[in-house]
Design an enzyme around this catalytic site. Sequence first.
Site, PDB file in Angstrom:
ATOM      1  N   LYS A  13       0.833  -1.210   0.000  1.00 54.13           N
ATOM      2  CA  LYS A  13       0.000   0.000   0.000  1.00 54.13           C
ATOM      3  C   LYS A  13       0.865   1.257   0.000  1.00 54.13           C
ATOM      4  CE  LYS A  13      -2.295  -0.901   3.829  1.00 54.13           C
ATOM      5  NZ  LYS A  13      -1.771  -2.223   4.218  1.00 54.13           N
ATOM      6  N   ARG A  88     -10.126   1.035   9.227  1.00 52.41           N
ATOM      7  CA  ARG A  88      -9.656  -0.317   9.510  1.00 52.41           C
ATOM      8  C   ARG A  88     -10.746  -1.161  10.134  1.00 52.41           C
ATOM      9  NH1 ARG A  88      -3.971   1.253   9.980  1.00 52.41           N
ATOM     10  NH2 ARG A  88      -2.594  -0.515  10.349  1.00 52.41           N
ATOM     11  N   ARG A 106     -27.997  16.013   0.362  1.00 48.94           N
ATOM     12  CA  ARG A 106     -29.086  16.989   0.456  1.00 48.94           C
ATOM     13  C   ARG A 106     -29.549  17.451  -0.923  1.00 48.94           C
ATOM     14  NH1 ARG A 106     -27.459  20.875   5.409  1.00 48.94           N
ATOM     15  NH2 ARG A 106     -25.930  21.642   3.930  1.00 48.94           N
ATOM     16  N   ARG A 139     -27.534  21.750  -3.966  1.00 49.77           N
ATOM     17  CA  ARG A 139     -26.923  23.074  -3.797  1.00 49.77           C
ATOM     18  C   ARG A 139     -25.498  23.027  -4.299  1.00 49.77           C
ATOM     19  NH1 ARG A 139     -27.732  24.777   2.362  1.00 49.77           N
ATOM     20  NH2 ARG A 139     -25.583  25.366   1.952  1.00 49.77           N
ATOM     21  N   ARG A 150     -16.657  23.059   4.324  1.00 47.05           N
ATOM     22  CA  ARG A 150     -17.721  23.737   5.059  1.00 47.05           C
ATOM     23  C   ARG A 150     -17.754  23.309   6.510  1.00 47.05           C
ATOM     24  NH1 ARG A 150     -22.256  21.964   2.125  1.00 47.05           N
ATOM     25  NH2 ARG A 150     -23.472  22.778   3.833  1.00 47.05           N
TER      26      ARG A 150
HETATM   27  P1  AMP Z   1       0.168   1.506  10.406  1.00 49.01           P
HETATM   28  O1  AMP Z   1       1.357   2.394  10.285  1.00 49.01           O
HETATM   29  O2  AMP Z   1      -0.944   1.919   9.500  1.00 49.01           O
HETATM   30  O3  AMP Z   1       0.487   0.053  10.253  1.00 49.01           O
HETATM   31  O4  AMP Z   1      -0.406   1.693  11.897  1.00 49.01           O
HETATM   32  C1  AMP Z   1       0.403   1.397  13.029  1.00 49.01           C
HETATM   33  C2  AMP Z   1      -0.502   1.217  14.249  1.00 49.01           C
HETATM   34  O5  AMP Z   1      -1.266   2.413  14.465  1.00 49.01           O
HETATM   35  C3  AMP Z   1      -1.542   0.120  14.135  1.00 49.01           C
HETATM   36  O6  AMP Z   1      -1.035  -1.141  14.463  1.00 49.01           O
HETATM   37  C4  AMP Z   1      -2.590   0.587  15.106  1.00 49.01           C
HETATM   38  O7  AMP Z   1      -2.203   0.320  16.448  1.00 49.01           O
HETATM   39  C5  AMP Z   1      -2.567   2.091  14.913  1.00 49.01           C
HETATM   40  N1  AMP Z   1      -3.516   2.520  13.865  1.00 49.01           N
HETATM   41  C6  AMP Z   1      -3.227   3.126  12.677  1.00 49.01           C
HETATM   42  N2  AMP Z   1      -4.338   3.367  11.972  1.00 49.01           N
HETATM   43  C7  AMP Z   1      -5.360   2.900  12.725  1.00 49.01           C
HETATM   44  C8  AMP Z   1      -6.756   2.839  12.537  1.00 49.01           C
HETATM   45  N3  AMP Z   1      -7.354   3.312  11.417  1.00 49.01           N
HETATM   46  N4  AMP Z   1      -7.512   2.306  13.519  1.00 49.01           N
HETATM   47  C9  AMP Z   1      -6.966   1.834  14.647  1.00 49.01           C
HETATM   48  N5  AMP Z   1      -5.656   1.849  14.886  1.00 49.01           N
HETATM   49  C10 AMP Z   1      -4.842   2.378  13.935  1.00 49.01           C
END
Ligand code: AMP
Length: 193
Positions: A13, A88, A106, A139, A150
């Site tokens: 990603k 997530r 709307r 709108r 907004r």
């Molecule tokens: P990442 O760098 O995206 O792999 O995120 C590292 C850590 O940040 C994850 O293992 C989660 O603990 C936390 N984290 C990042 N994004 C989220 C998310 N959308 N929801 C919950 N925890 C997140």
Amino acid sequence: MRAVLLGPPGAGKGTQAVRLVEQYNVPQISTGDIFRRNIKEGTELGKKAQEYMNAGQLVPDELVVDLVKDRLMQDDCKNGYLLDGFPRTIYQAVGYDTLIERLTGRRVCKACGAGYHIKNMPPKVEGVCDKCGSELEQRKDDTKETAVNRISVYEESTAPLIDYYTGTGALRNFNAEKDPDELLKEIVAELGA
Ligand code: AMP
């Protein structure tokens, strides 16, 4: 361009993200990066997130959704963004969609100004006003492009009125998620006949 990169860890990603933000000239919004920055800077948010991150768990949904809402309201998101690592969970996805949908669904009647919402309060016939039969339109400022902006203007300029009217004693609070007819009854009860 507004898009979400969804895929398991290690799927590549990040590699695509770098290319996509360059191609579309929009910011990359990585919730993981935002949390890591907050931990480094020792903010309250960072302190809250740290224990979950260290354990490899997800940070609680409410915290994440609030953070993303704030981030999307910033000026650089006006023309789009690439979400990386968010949503997530279903809760986060719904939180995000609700924010955008409420504003972009709307519709108003061109002739009499009656208001509708394509999901929450649709007209009987799509695109036609129940009251006068004229055509409904969106709108100009209800598009996705301006919706996020907004909200930020509201937060900055209008939300302070809540404190102001609380101070004068004129404020009454209502839950706008309710059925519109139910809500009307509550408002009328509060205002008096
Ligand atoms: P990442 O760098 O995206 O792999 O995120 C590292 C850590 O940040 C994850 O293992 C989660 O603990 C936390 N984290 C990042 N994004 C989220 C998310 N959308 N929801 C919950 N925890 C997140």
